[in-house]
Write a protein that holds these residues in place. Structure first.
Motif, PDB file in Angstrom:
ATOM      1  N   TRP A   1       0.820  -1.200   0.000  1.00 32.52           N
ATOM      2  CA  TRP A   1       0.000   0.000   0.000  1.00 32.52           C
ATOM      3  C   TRP A   1       0.864   1.263   0.000  1.00 32.52           C
ATOM      4  CZ3 TRP A   1      -0.627   3.415   4.307  1.00 32.52           C
ATOM      5  CH2 TRP A   1      -1.578   4.399   4.108  1.00 32.52           C
ATOM      6  N   SER A   2       1.914   1.269   0.834  1.00 28.62           N
ATOM      7  CA  SER A   2       2.773   2.448   0.884  1.00 28.62           C
ATOM      8  C   SER A   2       3.563   2.598  -0.414  1.00 28.62           C
ATOM      9  CB  SER A   2       3.709   2.401   2.092  1.00 28.62           C
ATOM     10  OG  SER A   2       4.571   1.299   2.012  1.00 28.62           O
TER      11      SER A   2
ATOM     12  N   ARG B   1       1.308   4.217  -2.862  1.00 28.58           N
ATOM     13  CA  ARG B   1       1.148   5.649  -2.567  1.00 28.58           C
ATOM     14  C   ARG B   1       2.332   6.447  -3.089  1.00 28.58           C
ATOM     15  NH1 ARG B   1       0.423   7.247   3.210  1.00 28.58           N
ATOM     16  NH2 ARG B   1       0.251   9.258   2.198  1.00 28.58           N
TER      17      ARG B   1
ATOM     18  N   ALA C   1       2.132   6.659  -6.847  1.00 31.28           N
ATOM     19  CA  ALA C   1       1.092   7.601  -7.255  1.00 31.28           C
ATOM     20  C   ALA C   1       1.547   9.039  -7.024  1.00 31.28           C
ATOM     21  CB  ALA C   1      -0.195   7.319  -6.486  1.00 31.28           C
ATOM     22  N   ALA C   2       2.265   9.290  -5.952  1.00 38.23           N
ATOM     23  CA  ALA C   2       2.750  10.642  -5.669  1.00 38.23           C
ATOM     24  C   ALA C   2       3.786  11.082  -6.697  1.00 38.23           C
ATOM     25  CB  ALA C   2       3.338  10.709  -4.265  1.00 38.23           C
TER      26      ALA C   2
END
Length: 58
Positions: free
Chosen positions: A24-25, A28, A31-32
């Protein structure tokens, strides 16, 4: 015997949670960066090591 099963279930659940949080991280961060590729460091710094400076040969 019930304690052995409980310990195994807790160990597997903990491992699953850790893997899930890591994925999940990672998603993220990708995506960032708007880029699902791996770190840019390995692309720009993945070449051969630079030669030794004069006088530092071992």
């Amino acid at each position: 015997m019930d304690n052995e099963v409980l310990i195994l279930v807790l160990a597997l659940a903990t491992l699953g949670i850790v893997i899930g949080v890591a994925l999940w991280s990672r998603a993220r961060v990708a995506a960032a960066k708007n880029d699902p590729q791996r770190s840019a460091f390995t692309e720009h710094h993945g070449g051969a090591p630079r030669p030794n400076r004069p006088g530092t040969e071992h």
